[in-house]
Design a protein around this motif. Structure first.
Motif, PDB file in Angstrom:
ATOM      1  N   LEU A 163       0.832  -1.199   0.000  1.00  0.00           N
ATOM      2  CA  LEU A 163       0.000   0.000   0.000  1.00  0.00           C
ATOM      3  C   LEU A 163       0.869   1.252   0.000  1.00  0.00           C
ATOM      4  O   LEU A 163       0.575   2.221  -0.702  1.00  0.00           O
ATOM      5  N   GLU A 164       1.975   1.221   0.758  1.00  0.00           N
ATOM      6  CA  GLU A 164       2.865   2.391   0.751  1.00  0.00           C
ATOM      7  C   GLU A 164       3.560   2.550  -0.601  1.00  0.00           C
ATOM      8  O   GLU A 164       3.728   3.670  -1.097  1.00  0.00           O
ATOM      9  N   ILE A 187      -0.172  -1.923 -14.381  1.00  0.00           N
ATOM     10  CA  ILE A 187       0.029  -3.360 -14.153  1.00  0.00           C
ATOM     11  C   ILE A 187       0.014  -3.708 -12.660  1.00  0.00           C
ATOM     12  O   ILE A 187      -0.766  -4.565 -12.238  1.00  0.00           O
ATOM     13  N   PRO A 188       0.818  -3.041 -11.823  1.00  0.00           N
ATOM     14  CA  PRO A 188       0.711  -3.376 -10.394  1.00  0.00           C
ATOM     15  C   PRO A 188      -0.649  -3.000  -9.793  1.00  0.00           C
ATOM     16  O   PRO A 188      -1.158  -3.710  -8.919  1.00  0.00           O
ATOM     17  N   SER A 189      -1.263  -1.912 -10.282  1.00  0.00           N
ATOM     18  CA  SER A 189      -2.552  -1.505  -9.717  1.00  0.00           C
ATOM     19  C   SER A 189      -3.635  -2.538  -9.986  1.00  0.00           C
ATOM     20  O   SER A 189      -4.484  -2.806  -9.139  1.00  0.00           O
ATOM     21  N   TYR A 223      -7.213  -0.837   0.425  1.00  0.00           N
ATOM     22  CA  TYR A 223      -6.995  -0.162  -0.863  1.00  0.00           C
ATOM     23  C   TYR A 223      -7.909   1.061  -0.946  1.00  0.00           C
ATOM     24  O   TYR A 223      -7.475   2.165  -1.300  1.00  0.00           O
ATOM     25  N   MET A 224      -9.170   0.858  -0.571  1.00  0.00           N
ATOM     26  CA  MET A 224     -10.149   1.957  -0.581  1.00  0.00           C
ATOM     27  C   MET A 224      -9.717   3.076   0.376  1.00  0.00           C
ATOM     28  O   MET A 224      -9.633   4.242  -0.007  1.00  0.00           O
ATOM     29  N   THR A 225      -9.426   2.714   1.625  1.00  0.00           N
ATOM     30  CA  THR A 225      -9.118   3.717   2.641  1.00  0.00           C
ATOM     31  C   THR A 225      -7.826   4.460   2.323  1.00  0.00           C
ATOM     32  O   THR A 225      -7.748   5.688   2.423  1.00  0.00           O
ATOM     33  N   THR A 226      -6.812   3.710   1.927  1.00  0.00           N
ATOM     34  CA  THR A 226      -5.489   4.300   1.758  1.00  0.00           C
ATOM     35  C   THR A 226      -5.342   4.999   0.412  1.00  0.00           C
ATOM     36  O   THR A 226      -4.794   6.100   0.335  1.00  0.00           O
ATOM     37  N   LEU A 227      -5.814   4.355  -0.662  1.00  0.00           N
ATOM     38  CA  LEU A 227      -5.525   4.878  -1.999  1.00  0.00           C
ATOM     39  C   LEU A 227      -6.679   5.663  -2.604  1.00  0.00           C
ATOM     40  O   LEU A 227      -6.460   6.618  -3.339  1.00  0.00           O
ATOM     41  N   MET A 228      -7.923   5.252  -2.348  1.00  0.00           N
ATOM     42  CA  MET A 228      -9.032   5.916  -3.024  1.00  0.00           C
ATOM     43  C   MET A 228      -9.662   7.025  -2.188  1.00  0.00           C
ATOM     44  O   MET A 228     -10.074   8.045  -2.727  1.00  0.00           O
ATOM     45  N   GLU A 229      -9.762   6.816  -0.875  1.00  0.00           N
ATOM     46  CA  GLU A 229     -10.479   7.780  -0.027  1.00  0.00           C
ATOM     47  C   GLU A 229      -9.879   9.191  -0.106  1.00  0.00           C
ATOM     48  O   GLU A 229     -10.635  10.178  -0.185  1.00  0.00           O
ATOM     49  N   PRO A 230      -8.543   9.348  -0.125  1.00  0.00           N
ATOM     50  CA  PRO A 230      -8.012  10.716  -0.230  1.00  0.00           C
ATOM     51  C   PRO A 230      -8.465  11.420  -1.513  1.00  0.00           C
ATOM     52  O   PRO A 230      -8.813  12.605  -1.489  1.00  0.00           O
TER      53      PRO A 230
END
Lengths: 220, 220
Positions: A64-65, A113-115, A132-139
Motif C-alpha cells: 500500500l505504501e 500493471i501493479p494496480s 486499498y479503498m481507505t489508503t488509496l481511493m479515499e483521499p
C-alpha cells in the motif's frame, strides 16, 4: 550558514526504501498478490528481510505504501497536482481536467500493471479491498467532495445533492471501463461523462407533454 | 396422444451438466480462478474429465456457462425477468426496479462469492475480463440500451444522449461499490443514483446568476 548534510544512513535508508517499493510493485505485477512475499521482496530489493520488518508489519503495508508513492509519482508526471482539484470557477472544466489526468494515469504501464494486481486481490479479499479503498481511493474521493461542496456554494451544483454520491458519476464509469473492459477509455469519453452528469439525462424542457390529460379530450 | 419420455441419457446428461456447473462455481469460489482446473471440476462433479471436454473446450468456457446459468437462476429468484427491463412508461421507476433486483443479486452469496472470483481474474487477465464482459455483462447492457432508446422515443431521455454511455450512470457506481468497497449497497442508494442521473447534478434554474455582468454595476 551551515547546511547539515544528510547522514549516510539516511541516504542508505532512502535508497533501500526505493528499492523495496520497486521490488514490491514489480513482484505483485509479475506473480500477483497471493504469491508476493516479504522474502521475495527482500531478495529482489537486495536487502535483508529484517530491513523490511523494521519499517512495515506486513506485505499489505509495504504494497500500500509502494502504491501511495507510485500514485504520487505518476500523478506528478502527468502535470496533475495530486493534493487538490483545481477551482477555476468552472466546475465542468475542472472535473474534465482531473479526469483527463486520471485517464493518462490508468494507461501508464508503471501504474496500470501493479494496480490491477492489487485491485484484483481487493475484489476477493475484503481486508485488502478495504485497505486499498481507505489508503488509496479515499483521499482522492475527499478531493472530489471538497470541490463539489465549493460548487454547491457557488450555485453550480444542486444544493440537495450529496457530493459523496454525485462524485461517483465521475469516477465509477471510468473505473468500470478500466476494471471490466466495458468500453474504451478516452478524453472524449470522460468529457461526455461530465456533461451528462451535470446536465442530466432527462430533457430540461420536455418536447412531449407527459401524462394523458394534456392529450386533449379526444382519446385514441 | 403419445408423449415421448426424455431418454435416460438426456436425463443423465442434464444431471452431469448441473453437477459440473455446481462444482465449477464452488471450486472457483474456494481456490480462485488460477487454481481451478478441469481435473478438479471433474473430480468434484463425479464425472470423467472426458465428459467435460466433450462439451467445453476450456475451463474458461465451463465457468462462463456456469455463470450464465447462475445469473439466470439468481435473477429468477428475485422475481426479475432477466430478458427485459420493464417499460411501464415511467423510466425512473423501471430502472429503480431493475437496480433493486441487482442489489439483491449482488448480495446473494450463491452469486457473490463465485462472481467475485471471476471478476477478480478478469481484472488481471484481459482475455477472461473481455469474455466476462461479452458473455455476462453485454446482454444486460443491451437491455439498458433498448430501454433508454424507448425512453428517448417517449421524450423521457434527451435525444442527444448516447444510451450506451448513459446507462453507465446506473450500473457503474453500483459495480464499483461492489468491487471496491467504496460504499454501502442499498435500495436507497440505487434509487438516488437514478434520480441524480436523470435530473442532473447542476441546478435546473440557477439560484445564483452566473457571470459578473449580472451582479449589477456596483462591484465589491
Amino acid at each position: 550558514m551551515v547546511k547539515k548534510p544528510a547522514p549516510s544512513t539516511t541516504r542508505r535508508s532512502e535508497k533501500s526504501r526505493r528499492a523495496i517499493y520497486d521490488a514490491a510493485l514489480a513482484l505483485v505485477a509479475e506473480v500477483g498478490y497471493p504469491r508476493t512475499t516479504i522474502e521475495g521482496i527482500a531478495a529482489r530489493a537486495g536487502v535483508g528481510k529484517q530491513t523490511i520488518y523494521r519499517w512495515w508489519s506486513s506485505k499489505a503495508d509495504v504494497l500500500l505504501e509502494a502504491f501511495l508513492d507510485l500514485s504520487a509519482r505518476t500523478a506528478g508526471d502527468t502535470g496533475e497536482e495530486p493534493h487538490a482539484i483545481p477551482d477555476t470557477g468552472d466546475l465542468a472544466a475542472d472535473i474534465k481536467a482531473v479526469l483527463r489526468a486520471t485517464v493518462d494515469q490508468l494507461k501508464d504501464p508503471r501504474f496500470e500493471i501493479p494496480s490491477r494486481a492489487l485491485a484484483a486481490e481487493g475484489v476477493v479479499n475484503e481486508q485488502v479491498g478495504r485497505e486499498y479503498m481507505t489508503t488509496l481511493m479515499e483521499p482522492a474521493i475527499r478531493l472530489y467532495v471538497d470541490r463539489l461542496r465549493a460548487a454547491q456554494d457557488a450555485g453550480q451544483l444542486r444544493a440537495d445533492i450529496d457530493p459523496r454520491i454525485a462524485l461517483e458519476f465521475f469516477i465509477a464509469p471510468l473505473a468500470q471501463r478500466w476494471l471490466q473492459y466495458t468500453g474504451p477509455i478516452t478524453y472524449a469519453y470522460t468529457d461526455t461523462l461530465v456533461d451528462y452528469a451535470l446536465g442530466g439525462l432527462a430533457p430540461r424542457t420536455p418536447d412531449v407533454p407527459s401524462g394523458t390529460p394534456e392529450r386533449g379530450p379526444v382519446g385514441p
